[in-house]
Write a protein that holds these residues in place. Structure first.
Motif, short mmCIF file in Angstrom:
data_model
loop_
_atom_site.label_atom_id
_atom_site.label_comp_id
_atom_site.label_asym_id
_atom_site.label_seq_id
_atom_site.Cartn_x
_atom_site.Cartn_y
_atom_site.Cartn_z
N ASN A 171 45.85 -20.34 -3.70
CA ASN A 171 45.35 -20.30 -2.33
C ASN A 171 46.46 -20.62 -1.34
O ASN A 171 47.04 -21.70 -1.38
CB ASN A 171 44.20 -21.29 -2.15
CG ASN A 171 42.96 -20.87 -2.91
OD1 ASN A 171 42.71 -19.69 -3.09
ND2 ASN A 171 42.19 -21.84 -3.37
N GLN A 190 43.93 -23.23 8.34
CA GLN A 190 42.86 -23.71 7.47
C GLN A 190 43.47 -24.47 6.29
O GLN A 190 44.44 -24.00 5.68
CB GLN A 190 42.00 -22.55 6.96
CG GLN A 190 41.21 -21.84 8.04
CD GLN A 190 40.16 -22.72 8.65
OE1 GLN A 190 39.49 -23.49 7.97
NE2 GLN A 190 40.01 -22.64 9.97
N SER A 193 42.51 -26.72 -0.38
CA SER A 193 41.99 -27.83 -1.18
C SER A 193 43.02 -28.28 -2.21
O SER A 193 43.59 -27.46 -2.94
CB SER A 193 40.69 -27.40 -1.88
OG SER A 193 40.17 -28.44 -2.67
N ASP A 496 37.27 -26.44 6.79
CA ASP A 496 37.41 -25.49 5.69
C ASP A 496 36.08 -24.87 5.27
O ASP A 496 35.96 -24.32 4.18
CB ASP A 496 38.09 -26.14 4.49
CG ASP A 496 37.34 -27.36 3.97
OD1 ASP A 496 36.37 -27.79 4.63
OD2 ASP A 496 37.71 -27.88 2.91
N THR A 497 35.07 -24.95 6.12
CA THR A 497 33.78 -24.33 5.82
C THR A 497 33.94 -22.82 5.65
O THR A 497 34.60 -22.16 6.46
CB THR A 497 32.77 -24.63 6.95
OG1 THR A 497 32.56 -26.04 7.02
CG2 THR A 497 31.45 -23.93 6.69
N LYS A 498 33.33 -22.27 4.60
CA LYS A 498 33.34 -20.82 4.37
C LYS A 498 32.02 -20.24 4.85
O LYS A 498 30.95 -20.74 4.49
CB LYS A 498 33.54 -20.50 2.89
CG LYS A 498 34.81 -21.10 2.28
CD LYS A 498 36.07 -20.55 2.94
CE LYS A 498 37.32 -21.12 2.27
NZ LYS A 498 38.55 -20.67 2.96
N SER A 539 33.51 -27.27 0.91
CA SER A 539 34.34 -27.58 -0.26
C SER A 539 33.90 -28.89 -0.90
O SER A 539 34.05 -29.08 -2.11
CB SER A 539 35.81 -27.66 0.15
OG SER A 539 36.01 -28.68 1.13
N GLN A 540 33.35 -29.81 -0.11
CA GLN A 540 32.78 -31.06 -0.59
C GLN A 540 31.42 -31.24 0.07
O GLN A 540 31.23 -30.86 1.22
CB GLN A 540 33.68 -32.26 -0.25
CG GLN A 540 35.08 -32.19 -0.84
CD GLN A 540 35.06 -32.35 -2.35
OE1 GLN A 540 34.18 -33.00 -2.90
NE2 GLN A 540 36.04 -31.76 -3.02
N GLU A 601 25.69 -29.12 -0.37
CA GLU A 601 26.90 -28.33 -0.64
C GLU A 601 26.96 -27.09 0.23
O GLU A 601 28.00 -26.43 0.32
CB GLU A 601 26.93 -27.93 -2.11
CG GLU A 601 26.97 -29.13 -3.05
CD GLU A 601 26.49 -28.78 -4.45
OE1 GLU A 601 26.72 -27.63 -4.86
OE2 GLU A 601 25.88 -29.64 -5.10
#
Length: 649
Positions: A171, A190, A193, A496-498, A539-540, A601
């Motif tokens: 990544n 961004q 992780s 980092d939200t997708k 991611s968390q 999540e």
């Protein structure tokens, strides 16, 4: 002291709708084909081909991140080769092609390692696309490669490739953006992780980096590069570090440090002609890499700017580009037709280059202007202008922030040296405002001044602040927009939200619902834009007890929201009911919706706005952490759902 100011023109409605629907400034790959899964080839890549149909269809077009530029050849067989400036890690390559009729095409991929080419993969496609289309990726053995060679064969005597991308398990930082300042540039990206840090490289030419910085893992949210040369173009790229190894580098971005000020957001701009991919709005989008391009082959053009409130100007700044060596005459003027008055004129020679050039500022008679125009005459076509800005010795107030309260707004702004007083002008109606409120406040009010007696009806207030120095009015601030409300405002989702969704309309992308910018939003493609589903993955897990959509609709209306939270493999129903949505293009923050407290999540929203369009500007949440709480009496009468077994598997 409070006074009334008559005849103050705002035109807010049209302006805010334009801001909402236009692409975000700084978006570097807005033209990338949907369904492309990889990364654009690095800057500095060397492209060669066995042939091309002309200079318009050069092989470099397959690596520019723009699916409107293509490589094309009238042949059944061809070879394309790309050699990277340094090794790139990949596990697959992906191509995109276009509509040139029914055919079968076979692509063979070779990779360059240790100076030797070896075959990596091969794939055949049955094609009849009606537009540009992303092909399924071609897997290759995972590893580091110095170059890629593509051999293309077709059953038709035409070959067309619009993009070539690589796909990697390493990544690399995405979303690299840069903003300019006086002798400095500011970077954000961004996070990756697990990264232990990041390596930032920059230099004066694309793909040529003369400086390297290793920075800490938390610097992704804001890194300032100081002591740069004003009007010098800089190129940047970033890689993630993990111990002694690094990821691939990100996409490259460019910017130019400059002094002075951007044109205000609340204004109109036009031209005597523009190419539809490069409109005049690009000349004031705060992005040096975008541009206005005059349409056709006419080597002259004009840009017009009209301001909703007067602008005190002493110099005009132009950042321009030239595709080839050109002799140009720039004329700065105000007024139109018989009232035209020339303010400045200069003849300039520009060498053809891909990099924009910041010209020496054009002095004009210092004063208040309601319009300024630029006329360009060139020895060649087309004509490009990247950005138009201004300088002034009547410093406008900077960084006005308005914080919502119950029937009030708390204002803060940066202090203006030697200011004796400040004037605040504000209103809460769209269109022409016959009367606006104006209040004069003390020199120390910049630290915090509260406008009171406002209306909690979901409508925003628009606020301007200007300094008064020795009795003379200085420049207006940018318009600050905020809405008084009787309930609390939540926090943004993690950076980092997708975000994924059931399609998107035009440039109203799903990412806009988690980009920390309330002035742009997601509009679904499905259901004639009246309903859609949007998913937020973290991611968390995040620990929350309420969610708060930010949405707008005209006219204000009730919409149906269903909200789910993801725990493990189960989607837990959190809310199913009606919400009241205001008309607020600047950010319609809805009442908080309480949910069962816990760690989630992901979140999923199913929205039905019929008969109106869905416009989700942002999703806010209330975290379960000390000092972050929502008062119980701010939720209204909504009941907390208790269903926990209604899940999607």
């Amino acid at each position: 002291m409070t006074t009334r100011s008559k005849g103050f023109k705002w035109y807010m409605c049209c302006c805010m709708l334009l801001v909402l629907l236009l692409p975000a400034a700084g978006r570097s790959n807005a033209d990338t084909i949907e369904d492309m899964q990889g990364s654009t080839l690095p800057a500095g890549t060397i492209y060669t081909a066995s042939g091309t149909q002309g200079v318009t269809f050069e092989p470099e077009n397959i690596g520019d991140g723009n699916w409107y530029s293509i490589w094309k050849l009238n042949a059944r067989y061809a070879r394309l080769q790309v050699v990277f400036p340094e090794a790139v890690n990949m596990k697959a390559v992906q191509l995109s092609t276009g509509s040139i009729g029914k055919r079968y095409e076979t692509y063979t991929v070779e990779g360059l390692q240790d100076g030797k080419w070896s075959r990596l993969g091969k794939k055949t496609y049955k094609l009849d696309p009606q537009d540009y289309v992303a092909l399924d990726p071609i897997p290759v053995p995972a590893g580091w490669y110095d170059g890629i060679r593509i051999t293309a064969q077709s059953t038709r005597p035409y070959l067309l490739i619009s993009e070539l991308q690589y796909i990697s398990d390493l990544n690399s930082p995405s979303g690299l953006k840069t903003t300019y300042g006086n002798q400095q540039l500011h970077l954000t990206w961004q996070p990756v992780s697990g990264a232990s840090g990041y390596r930032v490289r920059y230099g004066p030419e694309s793909g040529v980096y003369t400086q390297t910085l290793d920075v800490a893992a938390d610097m992704y949210s804001g890194l300032t590069i100081p002591n740069l040369n004003n009007r010098q173009t800089y190129y940047f790229t970033v890689a993630a570090l993990d111990g002694g190894s690094r990821s691939n580098y990100s996409n490259e971005v460019l910017n130019i440090p400059v002094d002075g000020f951007d044109f205000p957001s609340y204004m109109t701009a036009g031209s005597n002609g523009e190419w539809y991919r490069h409109p005049v709005i690009n000349t004031r989008d705060h992005n040096m890499s975008t541009m206005w391009r005059h349409n056709g082959n006419d080597p002259q053009g004009e840009l017009y700017y009209e301001f909703f409130y007067p602008l005190y100007v002493s110099e005009l700044q132009l950042i321009v580009s030239a595709a080839e060596d050109s002799d140009l005459t720039y004329t700065i003027f105000k007024g139109r037709g018989s009232s035209e008055q020339v303010l400045a004129q200069r003849q300039i020679h520009l060498e053809g280059a891909k990099s924009p050039v910041a010209l020496e500022p054009f002095p004009v008679a210092p004063g208040w202007y309601t319009d300024i125009s630029v006329r360009i005459e060139s020895s060649t076509a087309p004509i490009f202008v990247n950005e138009v800005r201004y300088n002034t010795d009547h410093t406008p107030v900077q960084n006005v922030k308005a914080t919502s309260g119950n029937a009030q707004l708390l204002l803060t702004w940066d202090k203006v040296a030697e200011a004796d007083q400040y004037r605040i002008t504000y209103g809460n109606e769209y269109g022409d405002i016959a009367q606006t409120e104006m209040v004069t406040v003390s020199e120390d009010a910049y630290a915090g001044y509260t406008l009171t007696g406002l209306i909690n009806n979901g409508s925003p207030y628009y606020v301007l602040v200007q300094a008064v120095v020795n009795g003379e009015d200085y420049g207006y601030s940018e318009v600050a927009v905020a809405t008084p409300r009787s309930y609390s405002t939540g926090d943004f989702l993690p950076l980092d939200t997708k975000v994924t969704a059931s399609g998107s309309f035009d440039n109203a992308l799903p990412d806009y619902a988690a980009d920390r910018n309330l002035r742009q939003g997601w509009v679904p493609e499905s259901g004639e834009h009246k309903n859609g589903t949007i998913n937020f993955a973290f991611s968390q897990p995040i620990d929350i007890h309420a969610v708060q959509p930010v949405a707008t609709v005209h006219p204000p209306a009730v919409q149906h929201y269903i909200i789910y939270g993801l725990k493990g493999r189960d989607w837990i129903l959190l809310y199913d009911g009606q919400v009241q949505v205001p008309y607020n293009p600047a950010g319609g923050v809805l009442e908080p919706i309480p949910v069962t407290p816990g760690k989630y999540e992901g979140l999923m929203l199913v929205i039905d706005a019929s008969p109106n369009w869905v416009v989700l500007q942002e999703l806010l949440v209330f975290y379960n952490q000390p000092g972050s709480s929502v008062l119980a009496d701010t939720y209204g009468e909504r009941a907390v759902p208790t269903v926990s077994d209604n899940t999607y598997q």
